[in-house]
Every structure is written in structure tokens, then in C-alpha cells.
Design an enzyme around this catalytic site. Sequence first.
Site, short mmCIF file in Angstrom:
data_model
loop_
_atom_site.label_atom_id
_atom_site.label_comp_id
_atom_site.label_asym_id
_atom_site.label_seq_id
_atom_site.Cartn_x
_atom_site.Cartn_y
_atom_site.Cartn_z
N GLY A 119 0.82 -1.21 0.00
CA GLY A 119 0.00 0.00 0.00
C GLY A 119 0.85 1.25 0.00
N PHE A 170 1.43 9.52 3.45
CA PHE A 170 2.45 9.32 4.48
C PHE A 170 3.69 8.67 3.90
CE2 PHE A 170 3.56 8.70 8.99
CZ PHE A 170 4.53 7.73 8.89
N VAL A 176 3.63 1.18 2.54
CA VAL A 176 3.44 0.12 3.52
C VAL A 176 3.93 -1.19 2.93
CG1 VAL A 176 1.79 -1.10 4.98
CG2 VAL A 176 1.42 1.32 4.47
N ASP A 210 -10.19 11.15 9.52
CA ASP A 210 -9.83 10.62 8.20
C ASP A 210 -10.43 9.24 7.97
OD1 ASP A 210 -8.66 10.89 5.70
OD2 ASP A 210 -6.74 10.01 6.33
#
Length: 376
Positions: free
Chosen positions: A78, A82, A85, A198
Amino acid sequence: MGWNLCSGNSNPKKKIVEVQNNIVDPIRTTPEKLKRNRSMNSKHSSKSRSTDHIAAQTFSFRELADAARNFKAECLIGKGGFGRVYKGHMESINQVVAIKRLDLNGLQGNREFLVEVLMLSLLHHPNLVNMIGYCADGDQRLLVYEYMALGSLEDHLYDIAPGKKQLDWNARMKIAAGAAQGLEYLHDKANPPVIYRDIKCSNILLGEGYHPKLSDFGLAKLGPIGEKTHVSTRVMGTYGYCAPEYAMTGQLTLKSDVYSFGVVLLEIITGRKVIDDSKSAGEQNLVAWARPLLKERRNFSQMVDPMLQGQYPAKGLYQALAVAAMCVQEQANLRPLIADVTKAFTYLAAQRYDTSTQTGQSSRLAPGTPPRTKKG
């Protein structure tokens, strides 16, 4: 995972230690201050308003790089605002994990990193993802979570690969109920309350049996306390999910989360993306498309995800859409409390739909009934 500005044309009563309303000052506080081995379960936590001594396991960058095979592409599961992952295996704890690596070029990443370490060290619930630890070696910032084998809710609603199992009605209601329980914990059990800010399908991760957990707490804020009705903050979140009053004024409340969760409910029920440029102008925005249809119950059958192939209880559909409609009310004071939403979907998840008989079967008496909608 990740974030975008809500505005613009972009498409994409457990006691917490007393910390400042913005969680942490990222300029004055560094990850090296975060210490291990202090319990946050006591009601008599320090009154010093300090963020030191957060309980979380620390890992070296070398450990995490080895676990994710030097962050090779085949381990990538992912990515977002940010960073990326990766799936990895931690030899020291003999566990498969998800490793989120901060994008060193990101502008908001360090703040998100600090907030997420703090939040997930202090908050624990079966419907919140479990943070195993973190790394703050030099300029490297990484977070280590339990690995959620089934990916995100988004993965199961859109662009599904041929042969992949579709989410049936029972699974959808189970996911909605579990996610609501996680959000209820943040709003009603955490002290002070936490505004998630979020919530979206990509941030709802699924474990075995479609057990949902909220993830990605980088944008979370402590909610208003005492006589305050809101917290004022820069407008952040994901386009299409932000409550209108928050997008316009920057005034954030618990009802802002309820609106966003209502959008997620519409996605779960309709199978439509929150923003879909491939559709005609009047159907690109999910909430704008749904609002006129939600005014008349006779329209509800037109809104259900065609991938369900008619396999859903009519009464359950009406109830689920009625709750979703309440959540996405433009006026915040008309939206229900998340506790009422949780009660509604716990009830609906208990009404097992039997595809062999095409009738709703109640597995047991649920603790409550869905809240009623107001006429007009």
C-alpha cells in the site's frame, strides 16, 4: 492511508494522559523522547501534561529493512500521502507485520508519525489496528503494525479481480458495525474524546472473517472538552469525505466524523466510489448523487450495489440507508451520535440474511433497534 486537503479540486472512558490539544508540538518534541515501558491504563496517569514515556516497542532501521527484504517492490502492499506500507516478517518476535515507512520528502509526515505513535500507544480496542512498535533511527521514521490479511475495505468494493469473492450483505453489515464500534470508542470511551478525522474505506482494514479495524491515526485530534463545542484546525482529510461545515470553517467536531462515516456507509451499500470521474457529471460525487434518492424510500432499491445481485433483505436495506442518510445531513446537529449508529448496525449485522431462503434470519435478539429518521 495518506491525506489530502478537503477543499479544492483534488480528487483523491479510558483515561488518556493529559496532552496538549494538538497532541504534540512537532517542533519541540522529537521521536527520541518517546520512551518505553509505562502503562497508560491507569486513571492516575501523570498530570504533568508531558508526552514522554509513551509505551511502544522500538526497532532499529536495520531490523525493519531485513523484515521487509530491503523494502523490495514485491513486499509493497500500500501507499499514500504518508509513504509506503510493506509486508514483512519480524524474526525477533516471529510475526508477520505491516511496516509503514515515512516518505522523507513528505511535508506532513513527521507530524503524522508523532501523532500516530502517541494515539496508538494510548488507545486500545478490538476495532483499532494494533501498533507493535516504531523506528526513529536518524531521519528514518517507520511504524510497525499487526498485518491485516484481507487488506482494506476499499480493496473489496472496487476494481475487484475476476474470481475474487464479493462482499455479501452479511459481511458488509459486519464491517459497518465493527468500524462504528471503533469510532464509538474514540468518541465516547477515550477521555478526552478523539476525532479520527480521516475515516474512509482505505483506512478500514480487514482481518480474518472480515473483522474491521480503523487504521492511520496521523490526522487524529483531541476533541472539545468542557464547554467547548469544537476545535479549530487546518482543514485536512480526504476529498469527498469531509463534513461541509468543517471544510468551510475548519471547526472540527465529533459530528464531522459521523458525516465521514455516513459517506463510508453509502460506499458499503452502493458499491460506488466517493468520487468517480468516470461517471456522468451528476453522479461523480457519491453524496450529491445519493441525497435526492434518499428522500424517497421507493428509490432505495436503485441505490444498492448491483454486485449483490439482489441478495439482500429489503427491510435491512431501508434501515441501513436511513441511518446513512442521517449521517450525511448537511446540518451537523441533525446527525446522530456515533453510539446510535453503532446500535443500528449491530442490530443489522445480527439479522443474518440467508441466501438460500432469501429472507433475513436473526441470529439472536440484538441489543437495540435502529434510530428512526425524522420526517421532512
